[in-house]
Design a protein around this motif. Structure first.
Motif, PDB file in Angstrom:
ATOM      1  N   SER A  61      22.354 -24.813   0.939  1.00 19.34           N
ATOM      2  CA  SER A  61      23.058 -25.059  -0.225  1.00 19.34           C
ATOM      3  C   SER A  61      23.213 -23.935  -1.310  1.00 19.34           C
ATOM      4  O   SER A  61      24.080 -23.722  -1.985  1.00 19.34           O
ATOM      5  N   CYS A  62      21.918 -23.421  -1.494  1.00 20.21           N
ATOM      6  CA  CYS A  62      21.649 -22.027  -2.117  1.00 20.21           C
ATOM      7  C   CYS A  62      22.582 -20.971  -1.916  1.00 20.21           C
ATOM      8  O   CYS A  62      23.272 -20.319  -2.597  1.00 20.21           O
ATOM      9  N   LEU A  63      22.757 -20.855  -0.651  1.00 21.42           N
ATOM     10  CA  LEU A  63      23.556 -19.639  -0.079  1.00 21.42           C
ATOM     11  C   LEU A  63      24.875 -20.111  -0.131  1.00 21.42           C
ATOM     12  O   LEU A  63      25.889 -19.203  -0.133  1.00 21.42           O
ATOM     13  N   GLY A  64      25.345 -21.179   0.045  1.00 18.85           N
ATOM     14  CA  GLY A  64      26.740 -21.793  -0.112  1.00 18.85           C
ATOM     15  C   GLY A  64      27.125 -21.390  -1.399  1.00 18.85           C
ATOM     16  O   GLY A  64      28.397 -21.472  -1.725  1.00 18.85           O
ATOM     17  N   ARG A  65      26.508 -21.597  -2.563  1.00 19.96           N
ATOM     18  CA  ARG A  65      26.831 -21.642  -3.906  1.00 19.96           C
ATOM     19  C   ARG A  65      27.265 -19.958  -4.344  1.00 19.96           C
ATOM     20  O   ARG A  65      27.705 -19.751  -5.456  1.00 19.96           O
ATOM     21  N   SER A  66      27.052 -19.052  -3.180  1.00 17.80           N
ATOM     22  CA  SER A  66      27.384 -17.816  -3.506  1.00 17.80           C
ATOM     23  C   SER A  66      28.804 -17.547  -3.860  1.00 17.80           C
ATOM     24  O   SER A  66      29.604 -18.359  -3.423  1.00 17.80           O
ATOM     25  N   SER A  67      29.073 -16.511  -4.384  1.00 16.04           N
ATOM     26  CA  SER A  67      30.403 -15.999  -4.511  1.00 16.04           C
ATOM     27  C   SER A  67      30.932 -15.505  -3.327  1.00 16.04           C
ATOM     28  O   SER A  67      32.179 -15.765  -2.944  1.00 16.04           O
ATOM     29  N   LYS A  71      29.143 -14.295   3.619  1.00 20.12           N
ATOM     30  CA  LYS A  71      28.461 -13.015   3.853  1.00 20.12           C
ATOM     31  C   LYS A  71      26.839 -13.253   3.465  1.00 20.12           C
ATOM     32  O   LYS A  71      26.219 -12.652   4.249  1.00 20.12           O
ATOM     33  N   ALA A  72      26.594 -14.113   2.567  1.00 18.91           N
ATOM     34  CA  ALA A  72      25.498 -14.682   2.235  1.00 18.91           C
ATOM     35  C   ALA A  72      24.633 -15.400   3.361  1.00 18.91           C
ATOM     36  O   ALA A  72      23.322 -14.790   3.799  1.00 18.91           O
ATOM     37  N   LEU A  73      25.355 -15.974   4.197  1.00 19.09           N
ATOM     38  CA  LEU A  73      24.938 -16.718   5.062  1.00 19.09           C
ATOM     39  C   LEU A  73      24.578 -15.848   6.376  1.00 19.09           C
ATOM     40  O   LEU A  73      23.402 -15.890   7.109  1.00 19.09           O
ATOM     41  N   PHE A  74      25.558 -15.155   6.667  1.00 22.00           N
ATOM     42  CA  PHE A  74      25.472 -14.043   7.768  1.00 22.00           C
ATOM     43  C   PHE A  74      24.215 -12.906   7.350  1.00 22.00           C
ATOM     44  O   PHE A  74      23.588 -12.743   8.323  1.00 22.00           O
ATOM     45  N   THR A  75      24.214 -12.471   6.324  1.00 21.79           N
ATOM     46  CA  THR A  75      23.094 -11.628   6.075  1.00 21.79           C
ATOM     47  C   THR A  75      21.692 -12.375   5.892  1.00 21.79           C
ATOM     48  O   THR A  75      20.881 -11.826   6.575  1.00 21.79           O
ATOM     49  N   TYR A  76      21.695 -13.548   5.519  1.00 18.91           N
ATOM     50  CA  TYR A  76      20.393 -14.290   5.642  1.00 18.91           C
ATOM     51  C   TYR A  76      20.200 -14.455   7.022  1.00 18.91           C
ATOM     52  O   TYR A  76      18.628 -14.430   7.420  1.00 18.91           O
ATOM     53  N   CYS A  77      20.973 -14.842   7.838  1.00 16.75           N
ATOM     54  CA  CYS A  77      20.533 -15.396   9.244  1.00 16.75           C
ATOM     55  C   CYS A  77      20.350 -14.162  10.257  1.00 16.75           C
ATOM     56  O   CYS A  77      19.424 -14.009  11.066  1.00 16.75           O
ATOM     57  N   ILE A  78      21.017 -13.290   9.934  1.00 16.54           N
ATOM     58  CA  ILE A  78      21.038 -11.938  11.053  1.00 16.54           C
ATOM     59  C   ILE A  78      20.150 -10.630  10.336  1.00 16.54           C
ATOM     60  O   ILE A  78      19.475 -10.079  11.140  1.00 16.54           O
ATOM     61  N   MET A 101      22.460  -8.614  -1.774  1.00 17.89           N
ATOM     62  CA  MET A 101      22.417  -9.311  -0.386  1.00 17.89           C
ATOM     63  C   MET A 101      23.735  -9.322   0.017  1.00 17.89           C
ATOM     64  O   MET A 101      24.105  -8.857   1.356  1.00 17.89           O
ATOM     65  N   THR A 102      24.911  -9.759  -0.874  1.00 12.67           N
ATOM     66  CA  THR A 102      26.125  -9.464  -0.212  1.00 12.67           C
ATOM     67  C   THR A 102      26.808  -8.233  -0.108  1.00 12.67           C
ATOM     68  O   THR A 102      28.038  -8.059   0.506  1.00 12.67           O
TER      69      THR A 102
END
Length: 155
Positions: A61-67, A71-78, A101-102
């Motif tokens: 949910s934190c990553l989903g609140r990104s603008s 990109k946020a989810l991909f960067t965090y996971c990969i 991050m983004t």
């Protein structure tokens, strides 16, 4: 790693570390010893366990609140366990880390090339499906045996 350890120690000095309760017959561990070497530690796992103790490990949910949530989810996971990922939320959160991050870390992840990224994404989705099936099997088992499910346990 030392920056996150310092943040953890400062939180501990303030009494804000939420460590996992350990049963009396077990020793305290972060379960990060590597299997390749008897003295090795899984760096990424260790970083996430320390960040979880202080509430700095980002949630979906934190990553989903990104603008830029994709990109946020991909960067965090990969991406690796870079410190800006652990400054998105928690006691040492910084708005600047969202941009890092983004933008900067995103470019590092994309620069790996499509073959490596495809392999990492494929393995990630396979792991996701395996975990979802395991949760479903556990839920059905708990319904049959009338036990409380434990699939959202911390470790």
């Amino acid at each position: 790693m030392s920056e996150l350890q310092t943040m953890w120690w400062l939180c501990r000095m303030q009494g804000k570390v939420n460590m996992l309760e350990i049963p009396p017959n077990e020793s305290r561990t972060y379960m990060v010893l590597g299997s390749k070497y008897s003295y090795g530690v899984d760096y990424g796992n260790y970083m996430h366990r320390v960040a979880e103790d202080i509430g700095a490990a980002p949630t979906l949910s934190c990553l989903g609140r990104s603008s830029k949530p994709v990109k946020a989810l991909f960067t965090y996971c990969i991406g690796q366990s870079h410190i800006p990922l652990f400054r998105l939320q928690g006691p040492y959160a910084s708005k600047l880390c969202w941009d890092i991050m983004t933008d900067e870390l995103w470019r590092v992840c994309v620069k790996r090339g499509w073959v490596e990224n495809f392999g990492l994404v494929a393995v990630s989705f396979l792991s996701l499906w395996m975990n979802l099936v395991a949760c479903l099997v556990e839920a059905v088992w708990c319904l049959v045996t009338l036990q409380k499910p434990a699939f959202f346990a911390r470790y």
